[in-house]
Design an enzyme around this catalytic site. Sequence first.
Site, mmCIF file in Angstrom:
data_model
loop_
_atom_site.group_PDB
_atom_site.id
_atom_site.type_symbol
_atom_site.label_atom_id
_atom_site.label_comp_id
_atom_site.label_asym_id
_atom_site.label_seq_id
_atom_site.Cartn_x
_atom_site.Cartn_y
_atom_site.Cartn_z
ATOM 1 N N GLU A 151 -12.984 -31.110 -16.658
ATOM 2 C CA GLU A 151 -11.552 -31.370 -16.465
ATOM 3 C C GLU A 151 -10.884 -30.004 -16.321
ATOM 4 O OE1 GLU A 151 -9.765 -33.716 -19.555
ATOM 5 O OE2 GLU A 151 -8.088 -34.306 -18.289
ATOM 6 N N ALA A 162 -2.577 -30.620 -22.056
ATOM 7 C CA ALA A 162 -3.068 -29.767 -23.125
ATOM 8 C C ALA A 162 -3.964 -28.636 -22.608
ATOM 9 C CB ALA A 162 -3.836 -30.608 -24.139
ATOM 10 N N HIS A 220 -4.121 -34.471 -13.237
ATOM 11 C CA HIS A 220 -3.314 -33.301 -13.641
ATOM 12 C C HIS A 220 -2.619 -32.724 -12.408
ATOM 13 C CE1 HIS A 220 -4.246 -32.783 -17.924
ATOM 14 N NE2 HIS A 220 -5.406 -33.335 -17.644
ATOM 15 N N ASN A 255 -0.940 -40.407 -17.002
ATOM 16 C CA ASN A 255 -0.844 -39.259 -17.910
ATOM 17 C C ASN A 255 -1.125 -37.975 -17.150
ATOM 18 O OD1 ASN A 255 -2.253 -41.576 -20.004
ATOM 19 N ND2 ASN A 255 -0.365 -40.571 -20.598
ATOM 20 N N ALA A 256 -0.291 -36.942 -17.402
ATOM 21 C CA ALA A 256 -0.432 -35.640 -16.742
ATOM 22 C C ALA A 256 -0.341 -35.768 -15.226
ATOM 23 C CB ALA A 256 -1.726 -34.938 -17.158
ATOM 24 N N ARG A 263 12.265 -43.758 -6.151
ATOM 25 C CA ARG A 263 12.658 -42.907 -5.010
ATOM 26 C C ARG A 263 11.722 -41.704 -4.883
ATOM 27 N NH1 ARG A 263 17.719 -44.626 -6.823
ATOM 28 N NH2 ARG A 263 17.911 -42.879 -8.264
ATOM 29 N N HIS A 290 -1.566 -43.326 -25.273
ATOM 30 C CA HIS A 290 -1.337 -42.740 -23.942
ATOM 31 C C HIS A 290 -0.532 -43.657 -23.029
ATOM 32 C CE1 HIS A 290 -4.578 -40.050 -25.225
ATOM 33 N NE2 HIS A 290 -4.309 -39.270 -24.192
ATOM 34 N N ASP A 313 -10.759 -40.451 -23.465
ATOM 35 C CA ASP A 313 -10.261 -39.067 -23.468
ATOM 36 C C ASP A 313 -10.320 -38.515 -24.897
ATOM 37 O OD1 ASP A 313 -9.259 -36.654 -22.611
ATOM 38 O OD2 ASP A 313 -7.252 -37.396 -22.131
ATOM 39 N N ILE A 352 0.514 -34.738 -25.568
ATOM 40 C CA ILE A 352 -0.663 -35.429 -26.099
ATOM 41 C C ILE A 352 -1.906 -34.633 -25.691
ATOM 42 C CG2 ILE A 352 -2.051 -37.537 -25.983
ATOM 43 C CD1 ILE A 352 0.475 -39.114 -25.497
HETATM 44 ZN ZN LIG Z 1 -9.438 -35.178 -20.926
#
Ligand SMILES: [Zn+2]
Length: 424
Positions: A151, A162, A220, A255-256, A263, A290, A313, A352
């Site tokens: 990741e 994080a 991400h 998430n991320a 819009r 999450h 995760d 988180i």
């Molecule tokens: Zn992760």
Amino acid sequence: MSVDPGASAEPSGSPAAPQVFAVRGDVVTPDDVVTDAAVVVADDRIVWVGPLQDAVAAGLGDVVAATPEPVPGTLVLPGLVDLHDHGGGGTGFPDVVTREAAMTAVLEHRRHGTTTMLASLVTADPDTLVERTALLAGLADDGEIAGIHAEGPFLSPARRGAHDPDLLQRGDVTLVRRLVEAGRGHLRTMTVAPDVEGVSGPGGVAAALVQARVVPSLGHTDATTEVAEQFVREVVDALSASAPGLRMTATHLFNAMRPLHHRDGGPVAACLAAAARGELVVELVGDEVHLDPAVVRSVIGTVGADQVLLVTDAMAAAGMSDGAYELGSMSVTVEDGVARVADPGHAEGGPIAGGTAHLVDVVRATVAAGVPLVDAVRCASWVPAGVLGLADVGGLVAGRRADVVVTDAGLRVERVLRGGAEVV
Ligand SMILES: [Zn+2]
């Protein structure tokens, strides 16, 4: 006929008979919940799955009769498959320097029913990533893990979560090649952001990953809908051309990532549309922290269970008490089971920083959210195995490895078998 005088005096006749036994309860197969059924195991294999009354006709009456009657409501699930897991039991894969420490995390999850997992790394400096990858490849060689998920470090600073902002970098194919080499075929997935320079397009990181049969996982990211759409098209085409059998994924959808706004749809809109077309499989960290459980229910209801991976995760604190932990170079505080980047600047803590659940907890939360049991289990076993092209695990199907999880009616784990052997 001459006899070789050097031949040892092996006992003649057939090899030792396989150890055959049954596991009974309501059995969750990839497509159904079969009530009052049995899974028959011979050595490390599943040899038969079906309702009890059919076992006699199959010549397995004695085996089933030798198995004690299960408590009503007992469930028999396949061993679960987690494609996004940074650790547990007090140790995290991004920080391990010994095989023993890595196994602590593997066994923490295995005891709770996750019999197949990728070990997930986080953004780190290139040499650290190469070292960790090489260490974890040894565990994969031995069959303890199914491989490695990297990741980062090619992630958007705006959606870093994080991950250490100082160690994020633009796409670097040379680093990809170093990781692939260190992984000796066990680097399986890598989370990348298409809005980071050097990730997409000819000669980019995604192309190099596909060439090495590593699944690029979109995540991400601060990408627009259009950039994400283009990236999915690029990766899906490349996988079908040069890595058939693998499926593209999105890392912890929502998430991320730039959030979905009516819009400004961001990557989420593109991912949902691609999943609905069957081109993309989206991870959901359905741990009630999450994501709102209603979002998990809605996404599975919209794109279908075959396009969803339930993941943990998880980080080092999974299975442990609240306190201070490490996640790579970041310090993390766990309070009431919620891991956040330690950040004195925020009253309620930083972003988180991974989960603290086991995958069976995610399945339980997903069922509690209103998703049918068979679908929730499928998203945590059959679908993730399929993403990696693993045909030996992920379902209670004759011929596959005997990875079997017995739970009570509330999905609390009572017994785990991996390759037919008790996990203790
Ligand atoms: Zn992760």
